[in-house]
Design a protein around this motif. Structure first.
Motif, PDB file in Angstrom:
ATOM      1  N   LYS A  45       0.858  -1.181   0.000  1.00  0.00           N
ATOM      2  CA  LYS A  45       0.000   0.000   0.000  1.00  0.00           C
ATOM      3  C   LYS A  45       0.894   1.231   0.000  1.00  0.00           C
ATOM      4  CE  LYS A  45      -3.089   2.496   3.125  1.00  0.00           C
ATOM      5  NZ  LYS A  45      -3.861   2.408   4.384  1.00  0.00           N
ATOM      6  N   GLY A  46       0.816   1.978  -1.095  1.00  0.00           N
ATOM      7  CA  GLY A  46       1.644   3.181  -1.201  1.00  0.00           C
ATOM      8  C   GLY A  46       0.943   4.436  -0.727  1.00  0.00           C
ATOM      9  N   SER A  47      -0.411   4.398  -0.686  1.00  0.00           N
ATOM     10  CA  SER A  47      -1.124   5.602  -0.274  1.00  0.00           C
ATOM     11  C   SER A  47      -2.574   5.274   0.033  1.00  0.00           C
ATOM     12  CB  SER A  47      -1.082   6.670  -1.384  1.00  0.00           C
ATOM     13  OG  SER A  47      -1.989   6.358  -2.438  1.00  0.00           O
ATOM     14  N   VAL A  48      -3.244   6.228   0.666  1.00  0.00           N
ATOM     15  CA  VAL A  48      -4.699   6.299   0.619  1.00  0.00           C
ATOM     16  C   VAL A  48      -4.988   7.275  -0.517  1.00  0.00           C
ATOM     17  CG1 VAL A  48      -6.822   6.925   1.800  1.00  0.00           C
ATOM     18  CG2 VAL A  48      -4.949   5.867   3.081  1.00  0.00           C
ATOM     19  N   TYR A  49      -5.588   6.764  -1.570  1.00  0.00           N
ATOM     20  CA  TYR A  49      -5.801   7.560  -2.775  1.00  0.00           C
ATOM     21  C   TYR A  49      -7.239   8.071  -2.784  1.00  0.00           C
ATOM     22  CZ  TYR A  49      -6.303   8.717  -7.734  1.00  0.00           C
ATOM     23  OH  TYR A  49      -6.565   9.365  -8.917  1.00  0.00           O
ATOM     24  N   PHE A  59      -6.170  13.140  -4.945  1.00  0.00           N
ATOM     25  CA  PHE A  59      -4.883  13.337  -4.279  1.00  0.00           C
ATOM     26  C   PHE A  59      -4.527  12.091  -3.476  1.00  0.00           C
ATOM     27  CE2 PHE A  59      -7.899  14.748  -1.049  1.00  0.00           C
ATOM     28  CZ  PHE A  59      -7.343  14.320   0.157  1.00  0.00           C
ATOM     29  N   HIS A  60      -3.231  11.948  -3.236  1.00  0.00           N
ATOM     30  CA  HIS A  60      -2.709  10.837  -2.447  1.00  0.00           C
ATOM     31  C   HIS A  60      -2.360  11.320  -1.049  1.00  0.00           C
ATOM     32  CE1 HIS A  60      -1.974   8.030  -5.866  1.00  0.00           C
ATOM     33  NE2 HIS A  60      -1.750   9.144  -6.545  1.00  0.00           N
ATOM     34  N   TYR A  61      -2.704  10.501  -0.066  1.00  0.00           N
ATOM     35  CA  TYR A  61      -2.111  10.673   1.259  1.00  0.00           C
ATOM     36  C   TYR A  61      -1.123   9.520   1.393  1.00  0.00           C
ATOM     37  CZ  TYR A  61      -1.400  11.027   6.239  1.00  0.00           C
ATOM     38  OH  TYR A  61      -0.804  11.154   7.473  1.00  0.00           O
ATOM     39  N   THR A  62       0.153   9.833   1.215  1.00  0.00           N
ATOM     40  CA  THR A  62       1.174   8.791   1.124  1.00  0.00           C
ATOM     41  C   THR A  62       1.970   8.691   2.415  1.00  0.00           C
ATOM     42  OG1 THR A  62       3.004  10.174   0.360  1.00  0.00           O
ATOM     43  CG2 THR A  62       1.433   9.429  -1.305  1.00  0.00           C
ATOM     44  N   PHE A  63       2.819   7.680   2.461  1.00  0.00           N
ATOM     45  CA  PHE A  63       3.739   7.531   3.581  1.00  0.00           C
ATOM     46  C   PHE A  63       5.039   8.291   3.336  1.00  0.00           C
ATOM     47  CE2 PHE A  63       0.996   3.826   3.486  1.00  0.00           C
ATOM     48  CZ  PHE A  63       0.523   3.804   4.778  1.00  0.00           C
ATOM     49  N   ASP A  64       5.165   8.888   2.167  1.00  0.00           N
ATOM     50  CA  ASP A  64       6.374   9.669   1.881  1.00  0.00           C
ATOM     51  C   ASP A  64       6.028  11.089   1.457  1.00  0.00           C
ATOM     52  OD1 ASP A  64       5.341   9.186  -0.626  1.00  0.00           O
ATOM     53  OD2 ASP A  64       7.199   8.416  -1.489  1.00  0.00           O
ATOM     54  N   VAL A  97       7.780   8.749  -4.840  1.00  0.00           N
ATOM     55  CA  VAL A  97       7.888   7.365  -5.295  1.00  0.00           C
ATOM     56  C   VAL A  97       6.605   6.595  -4.982  1.00  0.00           C
ATOM     57  CG1 VAL A  97       9.164   5.204  -5.057  1.00  0.00           C
ATOM     58  CG2 VAL A  97      10.393   7.381  -5.070  1.00  0.00           C
ATOM     59  N   SER A  98       6.031   6.832  -3.816  1.00  0.00           N
ATOM     60  CA  SER A  98       4.798   6.125  -3.459  1.00  0.00           C
ATOM     61  C   SER A  98       3.660   6.482  -4.400  1.00  0.00           C
ATOM     62  CB  SER A  98       4.402   6.447  -2.014  1.00  0.00           C
ATOM     63  OG  SER A  98       5.283   5.837  -1.107  1.00  0.00           O
ATOM     64  N   GLU A  99       3.540   7.739  -4.775  1.00  0.00           N
ATOM     65  CA  GLU A  99       2.502   8.147  -5.720  1.00  0.00           C
ATOM     66  C   GLU A  99       2.700   7.472  -7.066  1.00  0.00           C
ATOM     67  OE1 GLU A  99       1.399  12.626  -4.092  1.00  0.00           O
ATOM     68  OE2 GLU A  99       3.046  12.364  -5.514  1.00  0.00           O
ATOM     69  N   ALA A 100       3.938   7.451  -7.535  1.00  0.00           N
ATOM     70  CA  ALA A 100       4.226   6.795  -8.812  1.00  0.00           C
ATOM     71  C   ALA A 100       3.947   5.296  -8.733  1.00  0.00           C
ATOM     72  CB  ALA A 100       5.683   7.040  -9.204  1.00  0.00           C
ATOM     73  N   MET A 101       4.279   4.694  -7.602  1.00  0.00           N
ATOM     74  CA  MET A 101       4.036   3.271  -7.402  1.00  0.00           C
ATOM     75  C   MET A 101       2.553   2.948  -7.538  1.00  0.00           C
ATOM     76  SD  MET A 101       4.856   1.208  -3.877  1.00  0.00           S
ATOM     77  CE  MET A 101       3.449   0.342  -3.201  1.00  0.00           C
ATOM     78  N   GLN A 120      11.041   1.985   1.279  1.00  0.00           N
ATOM     79  CA  GLN A 120      10.584   1.779   2.649  1.00  0.00           C
ATOM     80  C   GLN A 120       9.199   2.344   2.956  1.00  0.00           C
ATOM     81  OE1 GLN A 120      12.393  -0.052   4.907  1.00  0.00           O
ATOM     82  NE2 GLN A 120      13.717  -0.480   3.166  1.00  0.00           N
ATOM     83  N   ALA A 121       8.791   3.412   2.280  1.00  0.00           N
ATOM     84  CA  ALA A 121       7.610   4.166   2.706  1.00  0.00           C
ATOM     85  C   ALA A 121       6.317   3.547   2.177  1.00  0.00           C
ATOM     86  CB  ALA A 121       7.730   5.616   2.259  1.00  0.00           C
ATOM     87  N   VAL A 122       6.031   2.318   2.626  1.00  0.00           N
ATOM     88  CA  VAL A 122       4.825   1.619   2.203  1.00  0.00           C
ATOM     89  C   VAL A 122       4.246   0.874   3.405  1.00  0.00           C
ATOM     90  CG1 VAL A 122       5.549   1.319  -0.195  1.00  0.00           C
ATOM     91  CG2 VAL A 122       6.118  -0.434   1.499  1.00  0.00           C
ATOM     92  N   ALA A 123       3.026   0.358   3.227  1.00  0.00           N
ATOM     93  CA  ALA A 123       2.405  -0.509   4.225  1.00  0.00           C
ATOM     94  C   ALA A 123       1.916  -1.760   3.510  1.00  0.00           C
ATOM     95  CB  ALA A 123       1.264   0.220   4.926  1.00  0.00           C
TER      96      ALA A 123
END
Length: 476
Positions: A45-49, A59-64, A97-101, A120-123
């Motif tokens: 999981k790269g974000s709450v999209y 918009f993304h709420y990401t971990f990065d 990177v998380s958004e692109a992922m 690293q910035a994922v769940a």
């Protein structure tokens, strides 16, 4: 009477400051990531999209999201904060990177000159049945006895749990951890005080949809509905979908119809499971000799997927409190843990509340949702954002707007709030009444920095390449 039975479980703290799920699983608990991928088969999981939240731009709420112009200590700090406000929040050209992922449907796994590595910035998105079975195996391997039994009675005397009983056995212990979910098998016998949050949703329909691995989206996808919001969560085998709604504003049959329509007919009425819930928490997680964790302790509606992170942090912090007090139960340790849990839940409520307060929907539900009460902590953050804009250096204890200091928020820092507020259209007087002209050298550095993010994102393997290629795992 039960004979004394004491079980001591020692956890070696490899990362005492671990805060995120992956840190705790693979650091704090020392679970092999390679084995975890093979046996649990999580998706990342790269974000709450927020694909469509009341008509706001996606918009993304990401971990990065904290990945920003790298030199935070440069003299032109005001320009940097303007860049956060007016560029990153609104310009899709700049992707972390998380958004692109998420947008490119990638995994966080990549290969470089040093070999196999992971961003690293994922769940994780987990299949709970497979995850629970895996944890049982790990417990047994580590000498932790796992008893498969159903508790049918709890013996309590003056607020102390004396024993728990099944139809065939009586179990006694020094400390009881209630992780029985909404059943609250032990906690419910203690008549605990409960703080209910004023959030506008109280029900949910869920269903599963079959979907090829190639179509998996590594994000929690959120969209608003007429009387609540929809989610999409992809696991290895299925796509979990749901509709969280207010029973006050829509009847069950209409809510079910909304979800079926939202899924373009991929599900039917017979596929749906209904849940009802109350958002809030028990004000004393540790009461007497019983500690409640997870839904047994509290629950906040699932927007932003806070439950797994909160619960795993609570379990880790409980083990730290116990081990740091010599595995005994002084009142000070209990008070310390309870105070942390209270901050945790209040922090989650504060963060969830702004998603409704700044919503822009016009249906009766969304108009009512915008009246959700804000705590004084959030009001101070709101005032600070208006006067001072972004400030990534705000820490607990920092005076805000000349008033009392900001209490520790336990999970969510001020920048978490600012990112959501800005993407939901909240403006700041600082930026609206002042002109900031980014120097050319700063613009170049910003471009170079995000170009490097894109280069890293291009290295990421797809989910299929990881599972069917490297791990040679096929869908079941």
């Amino acid at each position: 009477m039960c004979p004394p039975r004491v079980a001591i479980y020692e956890i070696v703290t490899k990362s005492a400051g671990a805060k995120h799920v992956l840190d705790i699983l693979h650091g704090f608990l020392g679970i092999s990531e390679d084995r975890f991928l093979h046996e649990v088969k999580p998706l990342w999981k790269g974000s709450v999209y927020f694909k469509d939240w009341c008509g706001y731009d996606p918009f993304h709420y990401t971990f990065d999201f904290f990945v920003q112009y790298p030199d935070r200590n440069a003299p032109k700090a005001a320009e940097q904060y303007y860049y956060l406000y007016d560029t990153v929040s609104t310009d899709p050209e700049y992707r972390t990177v998380s958004e692109a992922m998420v947008e490119d449907r990638k995994s966080p796994i990549y290969f470089d000159s040093t070999g196999h590595d992971r961003y690293q910035a994922v769940a994780y998105h987990l299949d709970l049945e497979r995850f629970n079975s895996f944890l049982v195996d790990v417990c047994e391997e580590r000498g932790i006895e796992v008893i498969d039994d159903e508790i049918t009675a709890v013996d309590v005397d003056d607020g102390i749990v004396e024993s728990v009983r099944s139809d065939a056995e009586t179990y006694c212990g020094d400390l009881y951890v209630d992780a029985s979910g909404f059943n609250r098998v032990i906690k419910g016998e203690l008549e605990p005080a409960f703080r209910e949050f004023e959030l506008p949703v109280d029900s949910a329909y869920t269903a599963k949809i079959e979907r090829p691995l190639s179509e998996a989206v590594p994000a929690t996808v959120v969209e608003s509905g007429e009387a609540g919001w929809f989610w999409q969560i992809d696991t290895f085998d299925f796509r979990d979908v749901g509709y969280v709604f207010s029973s006050e504003f829509t009847p069950d049959d209409r809510a079910a119809s909304e979800l079926i329509t939202h899924c373009d007919g991929a599900i039917s009425q017979s596929d749906l499971t209904k849940y009802e819930f109350t958002s809030g928490y028990h004000t004393e997680a540790w009461e007497g000799n019983c500690v409640a964790i997870g839904n047994a302790e509290g629950f906040v509606e699932p927007l932003q997927s806070t439950a797994l992170t909160a619960n795993i942090q609570a379990a880790a912090n409980l083990s730290i409190v116990l081990s740091s007090h010599g595995r005994v139960e002084p009142s000070g340790a209990r008070d310390l843990y309870n105070a942390w849990v209270q901050r945790l839940w209040e922090s989650i409520y504060d963060f969830i509340s702004i998603h409704y307060r700044y919503a822009a929907g016009n249906s009766p539900f969304w108009q009512a949702a915008q009246s959700v009460p804000l705590s004084r902590r959030v009001e101070r953050l709101e005032e600070h954002f208006d006067r001072c804009g972004y400030n990534t250096k705000i820490q607990p204890g920092t005076p805000l707007s000349g008033e009392e200091t900001l209490e520790e928020l336990a999970v969510f820092a001020p920048i978490n709030f600012f990112i959501v507020m800005r993407n939901m259209g909240v403006e700041s007087t600082l930026y609206e009444e002042n002109s900031f002209d980014l120097p050319d050298d700063m613009k170049r550095e910003i471009d170079e920095f995000y170009n490097s993010m894109e280069t890293k994102a291009e290295q990421l393997l797809t989910i299929e390449e990881v599972y069917r290629g490297i791990l040679q795992i096929a869908s079941q």
